[in-house]
Design a protein around this motif. Sequence first.
Motif, short mmCIF file in Angstrom:
data_model
loop_
_atom_site.label_atom_id
_atom_site.label_comp_id
_atom_site.label_asym_id
_atom_site.label_seq_id
_atom_site.Cartn_x
_atom_site.Cartn_y
_atom_site.Cartn_z
N GLU A 244 7.75 -5.53 8.01
CA GLU A 244 6.54 -5.22 6.67
C GLU A 244 7.07 -3.46 6.70
N HIS B 193 3.15 5.91 0.28
CA HIS B 193 2.18 6.64 1.13
C HIS B 193 1.77 8.35 0.53
N LYS C 38 0.79 -1.46 0.27
CA LYS C 38 0.15 0.25 0.10
C LYS C 38 0.85 0.80 0.25
C1 PLP Z 1 0.67 -0.03 6.79
C2 PLP Z 1 1.14 -1.58 7.11
C3 PLP Z 1 2.68 -1.59 6.63
C4 PLP Z 1 3.63 -0.48 6.74
O1 PLP Z 1 3.90 0.85 7.29
P1 PLP Z 1 5.21 0.97 7.12
O2 PLP Z 1 4.64 2.82 8.60
O3 PLP Z 1 5.26 1.79 6.02
O4 PLP Z 1 6.12 0.95 7.23
C5 PLP Z 1 3.11 -2.77 7.27
N1 PLP Z 1 2.02 -3.61 7.75
C6 PLP Z 1 0.44 -3.20 8.43
C7 PLP Z 1 -0.09 -4.00 8.32
C8 PLP Z 1 0.35 -2.12 7.75
O5 PLP Z 1 -0.85 -1.59 8.11
#
Ligand code: PLP
Length: 466
Positions: free
Chosen positions: A301, A408, A71
């Motif tokens: 992640e 983002h 995302k």
């Molecule tokens: C949005 C999200 C991420 C990534 O977050 P970052 O701030 O871009 O590192 C990872 N895991 C989950 C479950 C998320 O919702």
Amino acid sequence: MIPTTKDDTTFDNNNKEMPFTSDQIFDAIRNAQGDTPFHLYNGDMIAENARHMIKSFRNHFTHYTNYFAVKATPNPHLLDLLKQQGMGVDCSSFAELILSQKVGFKGDEIMFTSNNTPDKEYQLAYELGAVINLDDITQIDAMKQALGGEKMPRMVSLRYNPGPLKQGNAIIGEPQEAKFGLTAAQLPEAYAKLKALGVDRFGLHCMVASNELQLDYFEETAKLLFNTVAELSRSPMSLTFEMINLGGGIGIPYRPGQKPVDFVQLAQRIANQYNNIILPLLSDQQQYVNANIKEIKIVTECGRVVTGPYGCLITKAIHHKSTYKQYVGVDACMVNLMRPGMYGAYHHITVLKQNNQNNQNNQNNQNNNNLYDIVGSLCENNDKFAVNRSLPNIEKGDILVIHDSGAHGHSMGFNYNGKTRSAEYLFTTTNNNNNETKTFTCIRRGETLDDLFTTLDFSKWDNKDL
Ligand SMILES: *Cc1c(COP(=O)(O)O)cnc(C)c1O
């Protein structure tokens, strides 16, 4: 969340580097035939950063990978670039799974961390062999039913919400208030239920921070997860964990003067906790010895820290307005980057004089700075990229580089006021026999009015003269 209008004047505007030289930015604008705004990503820097991140963690955890949160920047060309560096993908929707499948991710290269999940998303994640991370105890039955009532994946991970056991960070808020994850009390029951249904490989996941720069915070989360795994492994259920996902949320220095997270130190700190808590488990718990498990796979992640600093939004000043304040209108607006408007987030801005004249001198000259609000054209007063920002004198036609749009950014875009989302370009260098070629590739064209109107039915008016 109520958008805040931050007073930005306390920040020195001249000491944050762009991921491009000003010459490269003007090359990119020429390459785009002057069609601003657009997002521009530095593929060389993204690749180097990804390799560095992976290497820092693999020094301690041989099977480490980062599942890039799709995302953040859902573009197949960037996903492909990250795949080549050894990253997997973290998906939370049908479209993100399809996108990842198209680029060639499969099996445990995909982590599926969703919530409030539609049946068809479980079906697709299962077909792709993704590691499925359940958000709630009720989702065990929901997934089983979605898969027809007979099948279960062999491996399942659960998303843990530590609630009061963990303090929230400023961005994501207190864990008790978050809609995500299972409580500490629900975890043993949920794993027991999974075990009874034939699942025999387990994962544990937690994501409680967003845009966090403090190493302590991540070390604490790791410690909490490792202790939870140790407790569950030593319980009479003798669970065997194969993966611990520390989540995303590593921050980036949006503001001048902030320090990036040092991956080498972060990995070292997490490894210290792992050595204290997990290593003894692997030798004293029979289930790990029997299965010959020498290492529990540690993964993250992250999205933001992977691509965020290496993208920027290139926009042009088109109007100047002077009322109670000084406004500069640019040809980008909140649909191209909504973080400032939505969260009151700071995004650094570098002003480049048109035609690239005197840009070297200008950037170091703070004498003729003005206080500006940098605004888009939406009928929304929070459509501002900066409020009370001290910037060099801006004239019509000057280029504004809005930093840190690499995650983002484009992906949060929308079409309010009939605004179309911009193009995305990827800058890369290739080396052929010591011949450096620099390329700007259009990896997503800008939306057109036809794209915007494609879901409308105009047939009633088709044969009328306009
Ligand atoms: C949005 C999200 C991420 C990534 O977050 P970052 O701030 O871009 O590192 C990872 N895991 C989950 C479950 C998320 O919702």
